[in-house]
Motif scaffolding. Structure first.
Motif, PDB file in Angstrom:
ATOM      1  N   VAL A 221      18.887 -25.836   7.880  1.00 59.91           N
ATOM      2  CA  VAL A 221      19.105 -26.685   9.057  1.00 59.91           C
ATOM      3  C   VAL A 221      17.845 -27.490   9.369  1.00 59.91           C
TER       4      VAL A 221
ATOM      5  N   SER B 268      23.018 -36.861  21.657  1.00 64.30           N
ATOM      6  CA  SER B 268      22.898 -37.748  20.487  1.00 64.30           C
ATOM      7  C   SER B 268      22.564 -39.168  20.910  1.00 64.30           C
TER       8      SER B 268
ATOM      9  N   SER C 161      16.680 -37.112  10.755  1.00 62.00           N
ATOM     10  CA  SER C 161      15.818 -37.839  11.687  1.00 62.00           C
ATOM     11  C   SER C 161      15.177 -39.052  11.018  1.00 62.00           C
TER      12      SER C 161
ATOM     13  N   THR D  68      17.858 -31.442   9.292  1.00 55.72           N
ATOM     14  CA  THR D  68      17.551 -32.158  10.524  1.00 55.72           C
ATOM     15  C   THR D  68      16.384 -33.115  10.322  1.00 55.72           C
TER      16      THR D  68
ATOM     17  N   SER E 220      12.729 -31.006  19.739  1.00 56.13           N
ATOM     18  CA  SER E 220      12.767 -29.629  19.250  1.00 56.13           C
ATOM     19  C   SER E 220      12.418 -28.597  20.315  1.00 56.13           C
TER      20      SER E 220
END
Length: 109
Positions: A10, A78, A18, A14, A98
Motif C-alpha cells: 500500500v 480525494s 501520488s 500510494t 499521511s
C-alpha cells in the motif's frame, strides 16, 4: 502474505499514485475537479467489476448508510488532496496527508 507485506505494498502504491497524480494535474488535467471526475469514473468501473466478480452483498440500512458516508468522506478527501497536489509539491503534501493514522488514533480514543 501477512498484513505487514500488504501494508508495504500500500505504501509503495500510494507513493506511485501520488507522483502520477502530480504529473497528471500539472501536465494534462489542470483542474483538480477534472482529475476527481476521471478517477471517480475509473473507481466506479472497478467497483462494478468487483461486484460482478465477488457478488453483491446484502446490506441492511445502517451498514449501507455507513458505507455511503465512508464513500462520501473518501470523495471529499480525494478532492481536497487533488487541490493540495495541484498547488504544492507532492513531497510537501504527502507527509501532511499521511497524518491520517494519527487522526484515526485521536478519534478512536
Amino acid at each position: 502474505m501477512d498484513w505487514i507485506t500488504y501494508s508495504l505494498i500500500v505504501a509503495v502504491a500510494t507513493a506511485a499514485a501520488s507522483i502520477i497524480d502530480k504529473m497528471v494535474l500539472s501536465k494534462w488535467i489542470t483542474k483538480p475537479s477534472g482529475s476527481f471526475f476521471v478517477f471517480g469514473v475509473i473507481e466506479a468501473l472497478s467497483g462494478v467489476v468487483a461486484l460482478l466478480v465477488l457478488g453483491v452483498p446484502h446490506l441492511s440500512p445502517l451498514p449501507l448508510i455507513a458505507a455511503l458516508a465512508s464513500g462520501a468522506a473518501f470523495a471529499a478527501s480525494s478532492l481536497c488532496y487533488f487541490e493540495a497536489v495541484k498547488v504544492e509539491e507532492v513531497t510537501r503534501v504527502v507527509p501532511i496527508f499521511s497524518l491520517a493514522p494519527l487522526v484515526v488514533a485521536v478519534i478512536a480514543a
